[in-house]
Design an enzyme around this catalytic site. Structure first.
Site, mmCIF file in Angstrom:
data_model
loop_
_atom_site.group_PDB
_atom_site.id
_atom_site.type_symbol
_atom_site.label_atom_id
_atom_site.label_comp_id
_atom_site.label_asym_id
_atom_site.label_seq_id
_atom_site.Cartn_x
_atom_site.Cartn_y
_atom_site.Cartn_z
ATOM 1 N N HIS A 120 0.981 -1.133 -0.036
ATOM 2 C CA HIS A 120 -0.002 -0.136 0.042
ATOM 3 C C HIS A 120 1.017 1.295 0.090
ATOM 4 C CE1 HIS A 120 -1.513 3.280 2.771
ATOM 5 N NE2 HIS A 120 -2.255 3.328 2.007
ATOM 6 N N HIS B 129 13.099 -1.940 3.402
ATOM 7 C CA HIS B 129 13.248 -0.771 4.151
ATOM 8 C C HIS B 129 14.447 -0.023 3.761
ATOM 9 C CE1 HIS B 129 10.363 -0.908 7.713
ATOM 10 N NE2 HIS B 129 10.167 -2.214 7.422
ATOM 11 N N ARG C 168 -16.135 9.444 -3.757
ATOM 12 C CA ARG C 168 -16.650 8.217 -4.697
ATOM 13 C C ARG C 168 -16.471 6.885 -3.900
ATOM 14 N NH1 ARG C 168 -14.901 5.201 -9.128
ATOM 15 N NH2 ARG C 168 -16.717 4.488 -10.591
ATOM 16 N N HIS D 27 -7.353 -3.700 18.166
ATOM 17 C CA HIS D 27 -8.281 -4.863 18.886
ATOM 18 C C HIS D 27 -7.731 -6.279 18.554
ATOM 19 C CE1 HIS D 27 -9.218 -4.203 14.375
ATOM 20 N NE2 HIS D 27 -9.580 -5.334 14.446
#
Length: 303
Positions: free
Chosen positions: A107, A146, A261, A176
């Site tokens: 990502h 990295h 959108r 969580h």
């Protein structure tokens, strides 16, 4: 700032082009489908998505430039000085979900935000990040990822990589679940203390380094043999990705609250995913190794 905003827009459109070209060549079977859209409140974007490719099961690379007269709650909750200002937000955001479980999901995004009001100085900043989410870990891939991140940061100061690496580790964390989303990378936001020119150069350095960090890993791992067990684990771990994006991700919340959108905002979600009740990997397996050696805070450049 109008001319500066146009420079940023030109760079972001070119970045979207170059990443699409690189990943389409890596896949070799599919092209990105383009969809341009307009936002009712002002602005629009250019979404590009590849689905069901040989290498990439789903890959989305989105450019957006939205503007409006007022900001949503997600933007003003921690920045009350922005209330009552008009705004512009520009960015490129991408999520790549590979087919082979030995290729990690990745990502990235880079973005610019400015809020203006008559009689007041504009409030602006740059932000961005990239992070990698393996399903089966390879230390050399994590080190390479990295290393590329550090090389992108080094011209801007010897402490920049360490600062933004830690911010990434802290941000991409599922509270969580009490676990990181992946092996991190870089995360920066609210960047303006360097002034416009240097801050923009930094954003470009991060954006330009993404393919250098990710594509060699894809090339190396995309033909690795795998079976249904490994595919099943990949789909299970994708569930963590979905949970983070829908519960914590700032960009997702901002996009939905500004009337963006929905198809473009949620293009980050994988095509296939699984959840199981209270599942844990068996000790001594490759699946257990992911949790024990990779989903932990770590200085990969000292590994």
């Amino acid at each position: 700032m109008a001319s500066s905003t146009e420079k940023i827009k030109d760079y972001l459109l070119g970045l979207q082009d170059s990443i699409c070209q690189g990943l389409a060549a890596e896949d070799g079977s599919k092209a990105f489908q383009e969809d341009t859209w307009q936002r009712d409140g002002g602005g629009g974007g250019r979404s590009r998505v590849m689905e069901d490719g040989e290498v990439f099961e789903k890959a989305g690379i989105n450019f957006s430039h939205v503007y409006g007269e007022g900001l949503p709650a997600s933007a003003t909750a921690h920045r009350p000085e922005l209330a009552g200002r008009s705004f512009q937000a520009l960015g490129v955001s991408l999520v790549i979900h590979p087919r082979n479980p030995y290729v990690p999901t990745s990502h990235a995004n880079v973005r610019f935000f400015i809020a203006e009001k008559d009689g007041a100085d504009p409030v602006w900043w740059f932000g961005g990040c990239y992070d990698m989410t393996p399903y089966y870990g390879f230390a050399e891939d994590c080190v390479h990822w990295h290393q590329m991140a550090k090389q992108a940061c080094d011209p801007f100061g010897e402490k920049v990589y360490a600062r933004y690496k830690k911010w990434c580790d802290d941000y991409f964390y599922l509270k969580h679940r009490n676990e990181p989303r992946g092996i991190g990378g870089l995360f920066f936001d609210d960047l303006n203390e360097w002034g416009f020119d240097k801050s923009f150069e930094f954003m470009q350095s991060i954006g330009d380094s993404y393919l250098k960090a990710y594509q060699p890993i894809v090339t190396k791992r995309k033909d690795t043999p795998y079976d249904e067990r490994e595919r099943d684990f990949q789909l299970y771990r994708r569930g963590r990705y979905v949970e983070f994006n829908l519960v914590y991700d700032r960009g997702t919340l901002f996009g939905l609250q500004t009337g963006g959108r929905t198809e473009s905002i949620l293009m980050s979600l994988p095509a296939l995913v699984k959840w199981r009740y209270n599942w844990h990997p068996e000790a001594g397996t490759k699946e257990a190794e992911l949790y024990e050696k990779y989903l932990i805070p770590k200085d990969w450049l000292q590994a």
